[in-house]
Design a protein around this motif. Structure first.
Motif, PDB file in Angstrom:
ATOM      1  N   LEU A  83      -4.365  15.559   1.559  1.00  0.00           N
ATOM      2  CA  LEU A  83      -5.098  15.343   0.323  1.00  0.00           C
ATOM      3  C   LEU A  83      -6.554  15.049   0.663  1.00  0.00           C
ATOM      4  CD1 LEU A  83      -4.659  15.155  -2.746  1.00  0.00           C
ATOM      5  CD2 LEU A  83      -4.357  12.699  -2.487  1.00  0.00           C
ATOM      6  N   PRO A  84      -7.518  15.839   0.134  1.00  0.00           N
ATOM      7  CA  PRO A  84      -8.944  15.623   0.451  1.00  0.00           C
ATOM      8  C   PRO A  84      -9.372  14.189   0.152  1.00  0.00           C
ATOM      9  CG  PRO A  84      -8.656  17.703  -0.694  1.00  0.00           C
ATOM     10  CD  PRO A  84      -7.327  16.999  -0.742  1.00  0.00           C
ATOM     11  N   SER A  85     -10.199  13.649   1.014  1.00  0.00           N
ATOM     12  CA  SER A  85     -10.598  12.244   0.905  1.00  0.00           C
ATOM     13  C   SER A  85     -11.324  11.959  -0.398  1.00  0.00           C
ATOM     14  CB  SER A  85     -11.495  11.858   2.087  1.00  0.00           C
ATOM     15  OG  SER A  85     -12.638  12.704   2.141  1.00  0.00           O
ATOM     16  N   LYS A  86     -12.095  12.920  -0.925  1.00  0.00           N
ATOM     17  CA  LYS A  86     -12.820  12.675  -2.169  1.00  0.00           C
ATOM     18  C   LYS A  86     -11.857  12.500  -3.342  1.00  0.00           C
ATOM     19  CE  LYS A  86     -13.649  17.587  -3.190  1.00  0.00           C
ATOM     20  NZ  LYS A  86     -14.687  18.605  -3.474  1.00  0.00           N
ATOM     21  N   ASP A  87     -10.720  13.218  -3.295  1.00  0.00           N
ATOM     22  CA  ASP A  87      -9.729  13.060  -4.350  1.00  0.00           C
ATOM     23  C   ASP A  87      -8.981  11.739  -4.214  1.00  0.00           C
ATOM     24  OD1 ASP A  87     -10.100  15.594  -5.727  1.00  0.00           O
ATOM     25  OD2 ASP A  87      -9.277  16.509  -3.927  1.00  0.00           O
ATOM     26  N   VAL A  88      -8.727  11.337  -2.969  1.00  0.00           N
ATOM     27  CA  VAL A  88      -8.106  10.034  -2.733  1.00  0.00           C
ATOM     28  C   VAL A  88      -9.005   8.925  -3.261  1.00  0.00           C
ATOM     29  CG1 VAL A  88      -7.336   8.427  -0.952  1.00  0.00           C
ATOM     30  CG2 VAL A  88      -6.832  10.852  -0.719  1.00  0.00           C
ATOM     31  N   GLU A  89     -10.309   9.040  -3.004  1.00  0.00           N
ATOM     32  CA  GLU A  89     -11.261   8.033  -3.472  1.00  0.00           C
ATOM     33  C   GLU A  89     -11.313   7.986  -4.999  1.00  0.00           C
ATOM     34  OE1 GLU A  89     -16.014   6.895  -2.989  1.00  0.00           O
ATOM     35  OE2 GLU A  89     -15.143   8.584  -1.892  1.00  0.00           O
ATOM     36  N   LEU A  90     -11.268   9.168  -5.646  1.00  0.00           N
ATOM     37  CA  LEU A  90     -11.293   9.220  -7.109  1.00  0.00           C
ATOM     38  C   LEU A  90     -10.066   8.529  -7.696  1.00  0.00           C
ATOM     39  CD1 LEU A  90     -12.507  10.226  -9.768  1.00  0.00           C
ATOM     40  CD2 LEU A  90     -11.263  12.365  -9.442  1.00  0.00           C
ATOM     41  N   ILE A  91      -8.902   8.775  -7.111  1.00  0.00           N
ATOM     42  CA  ILE A  91      -7.679   8.127  -7.589  1.00  0.00           C
ATOM     43  C   ILE A  91      -7.786   6.623  -7.415  1.00  0.00           C
ATOM     44  CG2 ILE A  91      -5.192   7.910  -7.177  1.00  0.00           C
ATOM     45  CD1 ILE A  91      -5.233  10.863  -6.311  1.00  0.00           C
ATOM     46  N   HIS A  92      -8.346   6.199  -6.285  1.00  0.00           N
ATOM     47  CA  HIS A  92      -8.485   4.764  -6.024  1.00  0.00           C
ATOM     48  C   HIS A  92      -9.396   4.095  -7.049  1.00  0.00           C
ATOM     49  CE1 HIS A  92      -8.353   1.123  -3.636  1.00  0.00           C
ATOM     50  NE2 HIS A  92      -9.664   1.061  -3.654  1.00  0.00           N
ATOM     51  N   GLN A  93     -10.443   4.819  -7.477  1.00  0.00           N
ATOM     52  CA  GLN A  93     -11.372   4.262  -8.465  1.00  0.00           C
ATOM     53  C   GLN A  93     -10.752   4.227  -9.853  1.00  0.00           C
ATOM     54  OE1 GLN A  93     -14.692   6.884  -8.032  1.00  0.00           O
ATOM     55  NE2 GLN A  93     -15.463   5.906  -6.182  1.00  0.00           N
ATOM     56  N   VAL A 146      -1.087   3.726  -8.994  1.00  0.00           N
ATOM     57  CA  VAL A 146      -1.616   4.876  -8.272  1.00  0.00           C
ATOM     58  C   VAL A 146      -0.533   5.913  -7.996  1.00  0.00           C
ATOM     59  CG1 VAL A 146      -1.258   3.933  -5.965  1.00  0.00           C
ATOM     60  CG2 VAL A 146      -3.123   5.528  -6.358  1.00  0.00           C
ATOM     61  N   THR A 147       0.727   5.496  -7.920  1.00  0.00           N
ATOM     62  CA  THR A 147       1.792   6.458  -7.646  1.00  0.00           C
ATOM     63  C   THR A 147       1.976   7.446  -8.780  1.00  0.00           C
ATOM     64  OG1 THR A 147       3.431   4.899  -8.507  1.00  0.00           O
ATOM     65  CG2 THR A 147       3.038   4.879  -6.144  1.00  0.00           C
ATOM     66  N   ASN A 148       1.516   7.080  -9.983  1.00  0.00           N
ATOM     67  CA  ASN A 148       1.576   8.022 -11.094  1.00  0.00           C
ATOM     68  C   ASN A 148       0.528   9.115 -10.988  1.00  0.00           C
ATOM     69  OD1 ASN A 148       3.737   6.898 -12.628  1.00  0.00           O
ATOM     70  ND2 ASN A 148       2.396   5.204 -13.169  1.00  0.00           N
ATOM     71  N   GLY A 149      -0.441   8.919 -10.105  1.00  0.00           N
ATOM     72  CA  GLY A 149      -1.486   9.923  -9.942  1.00  0.00           C
ATOM     73  C   GLY A 149      -1.245  10.868  -8.787  1.00  0.00           C
ATOM     74  N   TYR A 201       0.848  -1.188   0.000  1.00  0.00           N
ATOM     75  CA  TYR A 201       0.000   0.000   0.000  1.00  0.00           C
ATOM     76  C   TYR A 201       0.887   1.243   0.000  1.00  0.00           C
ATOM     77  CZ  TYR A 201      -3.880  -3.033   1.466  1.00  0.00           C
ATOM     78  OH  TYR A 201      -4.823  -4.010   1.534  1.00  0.00           O
ATOM     79  N   ASN A 202       0.325   2.369  -0.486  1.00  0.00           N
ATOM     80  CA  ASN A 202       1.015   3.634  -0.296  1.00  0.00           C
ATOM     81  C   ASN A 202       0.456   4.311   0.948  1.00  0.00           C
ATOM     82  OD1 ASN A 202      -1.427   4.738  -1.017  1.00  0.00           O
ATOM     83  ND2 ASN A 202      -0.695   5.773  -2.842  1.00  0.00           N
ATOM     84  N   GLN A 203       0.912   5.537   1.235  1.00  0.00           N
ATOM     85  CA  GLN A 203       0.524   6.201   2.477  1.00  0.00           C
ATOM     86  C   GLN A 203      -0.950   6.563   2.522  1.00  0.00           C
ATOM     87  OE1 GLN A 203       1.949  10.163   3.016  1.00  0.00           O
ATOM     88  NE2 GLN A 203       2.171  10.558   0.825  1.00  0.00           N
ATOM     89  N   TYR A 204      -1.632   6.556   1.343  1.00  0.00           N
ATOM     90  CA  TYR A 204      -3.061   6.864   1.288  1.00  0.00           C
ATOM     91  C   TYR A 204      -3.910   5.590   1.314  1.00  0.00           C
ATOM     92  CZ  TYR A 204      -1.280  11.427  -0.130  1.00  0.00           C
ATOM     93  OH  TYR A 204      -0.621  12.630  -0.171  1.00  0.00           O
ATOM     94  N   SER A 205      -3.277   4.474   1.661  1.00  0.00           N
ATOM     95  CA  SER A 205      -3.960   3.167   1.759  1.00  0.00           C
ATOM     96  C   SER A 205      -4.441   2.660   0.412  1.00  0.00           C
ATOM     97  CB  SER A 205      -5.152   3.242   2.743  1.00  0.00           C
ATOM     98  OG  SER A 205      -4.704   3.612   4.026  1.00  0.00           O
ATOM     99  N   HIS A 206      -3.832   3.113  -0.673  1.00  0.00           N
ATOM    100  CA  HIS A 206      -4.138   2.573  -1.994  1.00  0.00           C
ATOM    101  C   HIS A 206      -3.242   1.365  -2.267  1.00  0.00           C
ATOM    102  CE1 HIS A 206      -5.688   6.749  -3.364  1.00  0.00           C
ATOM    103  NE2 HIS A 206      -6.664   5.984  -2.947  1.00  0.00           N
ATOM    104  N   GLN A 207      -3.836   0.337  -2.818  1.00  0.00           N
ATOM    105  CA  GLN A 207      -3.054  -0.839  -3.178  1.00  0.00           C
ATOM    106  C   GLN A 207      -2.145  -0.504  -4.354  1.00  0.00           C
ATOM    107  OE1 GLN A 207      -4.995  -4.764  -2.995  1.00  0.00           O
ATOM    108  NE2 GLN A 207      -4.362  -5.017  -5.107  1.00  0.00           N
ATOM    109  N   LEU A 208      -0.866  -0.751  -4.200  1.00  0.00           N
ATOM    110  CA  LEU A 208       0.106  -0.468  -5.247  1.00  0.00           C
ATOM    111  C   LEU A 208       0.152  -1.622  -6.250  1.00  0.00           C
ATOM    112  CD1 LEU A 208       2.914   1.185  -3.100  1.00  0.00           C
ATOM    113  CD2 LEU A 208       1.327   2.299  -4.658  1.00  0.00           C
ATOM    114  N   PRO A 209       0.875  -1.454  -7.369  1.00  0.00           N
ATOM    115  CA  PRO A 209       0.859  -2.475  -8.432  1.00  0.00           C
ATOM    116  C   PRO A 209       1.238  -3.881  -7.975  1.00  0.00           C
ATOM    117  CG  PRO A 209       1.852  -0.468  -9.249  1.00  0.00           C
ATOM    118  CD  PRO A 209       1.622  -0.249  -7.794  1.00  0.00           C
TER     119      PRO A 209
END
Length: 707
Positions: free
Chosen positions: A653-663, A640-643, A552-560
């Motif tokens: 980073l606002p949570s709505k933007d984090v969610e958009l990147i995750h989607q 996700v790191t490219n975003g 995961y990255n620091q925003y809890s997004h699963q990395l490649p």
């Protein structure tokens, strides 16, 4: 006549419109493209959406979009009567190749070479997807309303009459206003505009293929007079019917790239490397390779400097709503007594509930007896009390745990005690040995003495650093195999599995010494190429500025690496047909096909040239019309790191933007239907892409046949 135009839009939402006298190609370079196409919602991801002449479309959400408008007369060189056919989305497969050609055209705007590339695109479109039919093409508009579908069919059948709301109201016994409401609700299109554009579109064929007067053509399609027809025609086609007919034979090539935000698109317009010749690979389901075993690899997600409860709670939050792969182990490296202690009973109970609800294993690296005693006092005994008081919360088999003991700091008697103590309460507990580097003859004698005194280990942990003698070391599968073989010989133990831990950027950078290959692709090479004795790979749970290799990255997004692991799990622990280009697994209901760059199998490679691989999938006797689902990992669009730029680590980073990147950044799925009986399935794999293809064995069935 009108020429071909290419429009580049950073953000796009459109009103509903009908395509007239052209086809349109829509593609998002960001992978975000949601449209309403002939009444159906479509999510196009990184694939090209083909919009036919007379289709109705609304772009609801698009980013970094290319919109290519190709007038129908450009296809007359392939088929004179092209208005009687259409371009099938399901038959079109060369998405990546056409996108690459479009990028080159945009960069070489107004160049003669660009026009030649555009003709290449026209040829690909026509040869792959054009379908000739006897009658004039009618869009298959299907909405979730039976009455409106019947009204649309009635209008198609009465194009030569002056159909009005009054006529429809009397025929279907509903009010005129209700019919208007249906059109606006389900098509976002008024009845008047729908019928006028439909009649104008049909009249184009008569203007080009007959010698009838324009006045008679106007009357044929229900227009009141020539003047009315000409006015409406010009409002949609931009020229009069007379000029349209006289200019039909003018085939001067015109290609226009409309002005765009160059700074925004410059990063997208680097063409895929087409200078390298593509390699064609045939996969015949009737002549598969002899199956071989693909080894399962456990992932040890390394955690440090965090309370055990916080780490489990974080994993529970991330995995509770998803199916966690069964091969994940949370690996606590350096727990202090403070990081093991629970504050109260509620916290302990919730900790146990989290463990029961997520499918994880747990490993704890223990440095000395004092740390083990703290683990026993603050973790093991409190959990045993919960198991005895309330077995519904957690049972011994729910806590899949292993202790990894440091070889330097334990005597044989201490290790025997630890193993007996753990197995007394948790029969399935494993005990492993962490072999510190450099591995000397002294360590070897110590471990041999332990074995002679009855100490046995379920696996060994060895850092990847042990494989690198210097920064110039070239890591290859053969080197890894040789190092591990030497270790097994020195231990006189060829059966105990090995877990390679502490995978980081240094190791990845030295892996095969191929700078053009991304780390995720190298990670897949590790999973595939490591010797069978390696049962697991360890790397960080969360990325840091010092090491980007993590789950995961620091925003809890699963990395490649997590996505690659998900793809690999479809084949791990199974018999598969494996070549240097693909893995194929035959299940009861589907064929699973993993496509990847073949460099992992070349042990002595020193350079790597990116290459596109074109796969032809054949099945002459097994399959006919089947559902085909494709999941694509792409270095840009699935990472996700490219975003998120690196300097964003300093900011909220606002949570709505984090969610958009995750989607946005994930494996891009694409579902289609392919007829294997009539046509080969073509799949293009550009450099730094990985694809999982799922081809269902049961025949694709239309809803109408089921109902």
């Amino acid at each position: 006549m009108r020429g071909i135009t290419i429009e580049l839009l950073t953000q796009c939402q459109s009103e509903t419109y009908r395509v007239l006298d052209e086809i349109q190609l829509l593609v998002s370079l960001d992978g975000i493209l949601d449209i309403q196409h002939n009444g159906r919602s479509r999510h196009c991801y990184n694939h090209i959406a083909i919009i036919n002449n007379l289709d109705i479309v609304q772009i609801s959400n698009a980013q970094s979009m290319l919109k290519v408008c190709i007038p129908m007369h450009f296809f007359s060189k392939y088929h004179a009567n092209n208005h009687t056919g259409y371009f099938s989305q399901d038959r079109f497969s060369s998405h990546t190749k056409v996108i690459s050609l479009l990028k080159r055209i945009i960069k070489d705007d107004q160049n003669k070479h660009s026009q030649a590339l555009m003709y290449d695109i026209l040829k690909i479109l026509f040869e792959e997807s054009y379908v000739q039919i006897k009658d004039f093409y009618t869009p298959d508009i299907c909405v979730n309303n039976k009455l409106l579908n019947n009204i649309l069919q009635y209008m198609y059948d009465h194009l030569d009459t002056r159909v009005s709301l009054k006529v429809l109201s009397e025929h279907f016994y509903v009010s005129q206003s209700y019919i208007s409401i249906l059109f606006n609700k389900y098509l976002n299109y008024s009845f008047k505009t729908f019928f006028l554009t439909l009649k104008v579109g049909y009249s184009l064929h008569s203007l080009l293929t007959t010698n009838d007067t324009i006045q008679s053509i106007a009357a044929q399609y229900g227009f009141s007079n020539y003047s009315n027809y000409s006015k409406i025609f010009k409002s949609y086609i931009e020229i009069s019917p007379a000029d349209y007919r006289t200019q039909a034979g003018n085939m001067d090539v015109m290609l226009t790239v409309q002005p765009f935000d160059y700074e925004h698109f410059i990063g997208y317009l680097t063409p895929d490397n087409l200078s390298h010749s593509a390699m064609n690979i045939t996969i015949d389901f009737n002549e598969l390779e002899q199956p071989s075993y693909t080894h399962n690899r456990q992932l040890y997600l390394e955690v440090s400097n965090i309370h055990i409860y916080d780490a489990i709670q974080q994993m529970h939050t991330q995995l509770v709503d998803s199916t966690a792969p069964a091969n994940l182990t949370l690996y606590f490296q350096d727990l202090s007594a403070k990081e093991m202690r629970f504050n109260n009973t509620i916290e302990l109970n919730h900790f146990c509930q989290c463990i029961k609800s997520i499918n994880l294993s747990y490993a704890f690296r223990i440095h000395n007896m004092k740390q083990f005693e703290a683990f026993d006092q603050f973790v093991l005994k409190p959990m045993l009390r919960v198991m005895s008081i309330n077995p519904y919360i957690i049972q011994p088999e729910d806590f899949k745990v292993s202790l990894i003991l440091m070889s330097h700091y334990f005597s044989a008697q201490e290790m025997i005690y630890i193993k007996q103590h753990m197995c007394k309460y948790l029969p399935h507990c494993q005990v492993a040995l962490f072999v510190q580097t450099p591995f000397s003859s002294k360590h070897q004698r110590t471990i041999h003495t332990m074995c002679q005194q009855g100490v046995s280990f379920d696996y060994y942990c060895i850092p990847f650093a042990a494989l690198i003698e210097s920064t110039s070391t070239l890591i290859t599968p053969s080197l890894i195999d040789n190092v591990l073989n030497r270790f097994q010989l020195s231990m006189d133990d060829s059966y105990t599995p090995i877990v390679l831990t502490d995978l980081d950027e240094t190791t990845m950078a030295n892996l095969w010494r191929i700078s053009t290959i991304s780390y995720p692709n190298k990670f897949l090479s590790l999973l595939l190429a490591l010797p069978s004795i390696v049962s697991g790979i360890g790397f960080a749970l969360t990325s840091s500025p010092k090491n980007a290799i993590a789950y995961y990255n620091q925003y809890s997004h699963q990395l490649p690496y997590g996505y690659i692991n998900q793809l690999y799990q479809h084949f791990a622990g199974r018999l598969n047909s494996q070549t240097e280009h693909y893995l194929l697994h035959d299940t009861d209901d589907a064929y699973l096909l993993l496509l990847f760059d073949p460099y992992f199998s070349q042990s002595n490679i020193t350079s790597y040239a990116p290459q596109t691989y074109n796969y032809q999938v054949l099945s002459a006797y097994t399959l006919s019309t089947q559902l085909v689902v494709t999941y694509t990992y792409d270095e840009v669009h699935s990472n996700v790191t490219n975003g998120i730029s690196q300097d964003m680590e300093l900011y909220y980073l606002p949570s709505k933007d984090v969610e958009l990147i995750h989607q946005t950044f994930q494996l891009q799925p694409h579902v289609t239907v392919h007829n294997f009986f009539n046509k080969i399935l073509h799949i293009s794999l550009p450099p730094q892409q990985i694809k999982l293809i799922k081809i269902y064995k049961h025949k694709a069935t239309k809803k109408t046949h089921i109902l």
